[in-house]
Motif scaffolding. Structure first.
Motif, short mmCIF file in Angstrom:
data_model
loop_
_atom_site.label_atom_id
_atom_site.label_comp_id
_atom_site.label_asym_id
_atom_site.label_seq_id
_atom_site.Cartn_x
_atom_site.Cartn_y
_atom_site.Cartn_z
N ASN B 14 -2.71 -15.13 -33.83
CA ASN B 14 -2.19 -13.95 -33.07
C ASN B 14 -1.01 -13.26 -34.03
OD1 ASN B 14 -2.95 -13.71 -30.58
ND2 ASN B 14 -1.49 -15.42 -29.60
N GLY B 15 -1.18 -13.54 -35.45
CA GLY B 15 -0.28 -13.14 -36.32
C GLY B 15 -0.61 -12.65 -37.51
N ARG B 16 0.19 -12.82 -38.70
CA ARG B 16 -0.15 -12.33 -39.94
C ARG B 16 0.48 -13.33 -40.89
NH1 ARG B 16 1.97 -6.65 -39.79
NH2 ARG B 16 -0.15 -6.31 -38.67
N LEU B 17 -0.18 -13.42 -41.83
CA LEU B 17 0.16 -14.29 -43.06
C LEU B 17 0.47 -13.45 -44.23
CD1 LEU B 17 0.53 -17.24 -44.35
CD2 LEU B 17 -1.95 -17.02 -44.89
N HIS B 18 1.67 -13.49 -44.78
CA HIS B 18 1.81 -12.67 -45.88
C HIS B 18 2.19 -13.76 -46.96
CE1 HIS B 18 2.94 -9.15 -48.18
NE2 HIS B 18 4.22 -9.84 -48.55
N VAL B 19 1.76 -13.69 -48.18
CA VAL B 19 2.16 -14.58 -49.24
C VAL B 19 2.36 -13.74 -50.32
CG1 VAL B 19 0.76 -16.60 -48.33
CG2 VAL B 19 -0.04 -15.10 -50.22
#
Lengths: 253, 89
Positions: B14-19
């Motif tokens: 349901n979201g977003r992963l930012h690395v």
């Protein structure tokens, strides 16, 4: 290294070294150097691991957690993946109580909490202390987890005897994070080259799809970047972001 | 001074992963930002991992519950790290 020599120094001298190191925290800009310094501070007390959490719960709609990792990082992945932050007894204590607490003083009420503590022990938190750092109403709460592979009987009395050092460490870390978060709102230091490129393109009227095609970026990355630009500039949308950036002359090529 | 080495964003449930991986004052810092939920019920989690040995980052990434979904991007990030280690030292 300073912490190696402290063992042989007299207690007042060692304390002065600790105090000097604590005073240096606010001068550190690099997270890597900061973690190294914190480990130097805690090692003479038999501690090897720490995690500092800065958290905020804005009513029930939004939560924010920031972890500075000074331990085996795999532990943090397990902790987050299993949502242990929702019933972590140390976190529960820190949210409602500003007093420090030794690991053995915390009681576990559920199988999940016991499992959490068992796994924590495997990753360097067999014993230790939790030090809350409260900044007042509506502010973030800081929680310093300090850990040791030693059994509680071998370390807790020493930790308690030096609890004021640990409290000062927690507050210095808290203030370091607060300063870091504040600096993030100071746009000129935190809009990097990609941010400025996106802002300029948006000012020129490029769509997100066109920007993606232009640089080979994914839509998700551009969307995240644009959202973070608005956060950094403390504005509600991209139109306001461009206006504010132009007002501050930061889009001059 | 920060020098960006690699970053990516990936949809995650349901979201977003930012690395983000960057070099900072001689060491490396990996930041993992996970934004989960929907408006009205959102959780932001940022993990900041400073490290010197690449094995530390590899272990951290491989333990990430979203590793399988972002394996290609993670591998690319680790490759960029190796290149920076070879050229930066």
């Amino acid at each position: 290294m300073a912490h190696d020599t402290q063992i042989a120094l007299s207690a007042p001298t060692a304390l002065q070294h600790t105090q000097d190191a604590l005073n240096q925290i606010k001068t550190y800009e690099s997270a890597g150097q900061l973690v190294g310094l914190v480990k130097q501070i805690i090692q003479p007390y038999g501690l090897e691991s720490f995690v500092f959490v800065s958290m905020r719960r804005d009513d029930d709609t939004r939560e924010s957690y920031r972890y500075l990792i000074g331990c085996d990082p795999v532990w943090c992945q397990h902790y987050r993946a299993r949502n242990w932050y929702t019933n972590d007894p140390f976190m529960a204590h820190a949210v409602s109580d500003s007093t420090m607490v030794l690991g053995s003083a915390i009681t576990t009420g559920s199988a999940s909490q016991r499992e959490m503590l068992e796994m924590a022990a495997r990753y360097g938190f067999r014993s230790g202390m939790v030090v809350p750092a409260h900044g007042g109403a509506n502010a973030r709460i800081g929680v310093l987890y300090l850990g040791s592979a030693l059994p509680p009987a071998q370390i807790e009395s020493r930790l308690w005897a030096n609890r004021f050092v640990m409290r000062q460490l927690a507050f210095e870390l808290y203030e370091w994070w607060q300063a870091k978060l504040h600096a993030q709102s100071v746009l000129t230091q935190h809009l990097d080259g990609v941010d400025l490129k996106l802002l300029r393109d948006k000012r020129e009227g490029y769509t997100t799809a066109q920007i993606c095609a232009r640089y080979g970026y994914s839509k998700a990355m551009v969307d995240t970047r644009l959202r973070r630009i608005c956060e950094k500039l403390d504005v509600a949308n991209m139109k306001q972001a461009i206006s504010k950036a132009m007002h501050l002359d930061i889009l001059i090529a | 001074m920060r020098i960006l080495i690699n970053e990516f964003t990936k949809a995650a449930g349901n979201g977003r992963l930012h690395v983000t991986l960057y070099r900072d004052d001689g060491g490396y810092v990996f930041e993992r930002e996970l934004h989960e939920g929907v408006p009205g019920s959102e959780i932001d989690t940022v993990m900041v991992l400073p490290f010197e040995e690449p094995e530390v980052l590899t272990r951290f990434i491989h333990a990430d519950p979203y590793f399988a979904k972002a394996a290609a991007e993670m591998d690319k990030l680790l490759k960029h790290l190796q290149e920076d280690l070879q050229h930066g030292s």
